[in-house]
Motif scaffolding. Structure first.
Motif, PDB file in Angstrom:
ATOM      1  N   LEU A 298       0.826  -1.207   0.000  1.00 45.67           N
ATOM      2  CA  LEU A 298       0.000   0.000   0.000  1.00 45.67           C
ATOM      3  C   LEU A 298       0.858   1.254   0.000  1.00 45.67           C
ATOM      4  O   LEU A 298       0.551   2.230  -0.671  1.00 45.67           O
ATOM      5  CB  LEU A 298      -0.944   0.006   1.203  1.00 45.67           C
TER       6      LEU A 298
ATOM      7  N   THR B 202       0.986   4.419  -3.362  1.00 43.29           N
ATOM      8  CA  THR B 202       0.054   5.454  -2.915  1.00 43.29           C
ATOM      9  C   THR B 202      -0.410   6.354  -4.052  1.00 43.29           C
ATOM     10  O   THR B 202      -1.551   6.814  -4.040  1.00 43.29           O
ATOM     11  CB  THR B 202       0.691   6.331  -1.812  1.00 43.29           C
TER      12      THR B 202
ATOM     13  N   ARG C 279      -3.497   4.845  -5.923  1.00 43.11           N
ATOM     14  CA  ARG C 279      -4.724   4.554  -5.180  1.00 43.11           C
ATOM     15  C   ARG C 279      -5.798   5.590  -5.466  1.00 43.11           C
ATOM     16  O   ARG C 279      -5.521   6.760  -5.673  1.00 43.11           O
ATOM     17  CB  ARG C 279      -4.425   4.520  -3.683  1.00 43.11           C
TER      18      ARG C 279
END
Length: 57
Positions: free
Chosen positions: A9, A13, A16
């Motif tokens: 994650l 970033t 996203r």
């Protein structure tokens, strides 16, 4: 496993995007983000399940 997910994650970033989660309430669908604090808490406590597709793609 949790650290691998966290690392993935953090690396992505910029890729996203915000995801709206809808749930069915009283016969119609509503976004969870519009719930009040109490209803959001109830939603978090729900048991979620994944439907098995038995190998069908």
């Amino acid at each position: 496993m949790k650290t691998q997910t966290t690392e993935a994650l953090l690396l992505n970033t910029e890729k996203r995007t915000k995801c709206l989660v809808y749930t069915r309430v009283m016969g119609y669908h509503r976004p969870v983000e519009s719930f009040n604090i109490g209803k959001k808490g109830e939603h978090k406590q729900r048991t979620h399940f994944r439907e098995c597709n038995n190998g069908v793609a």
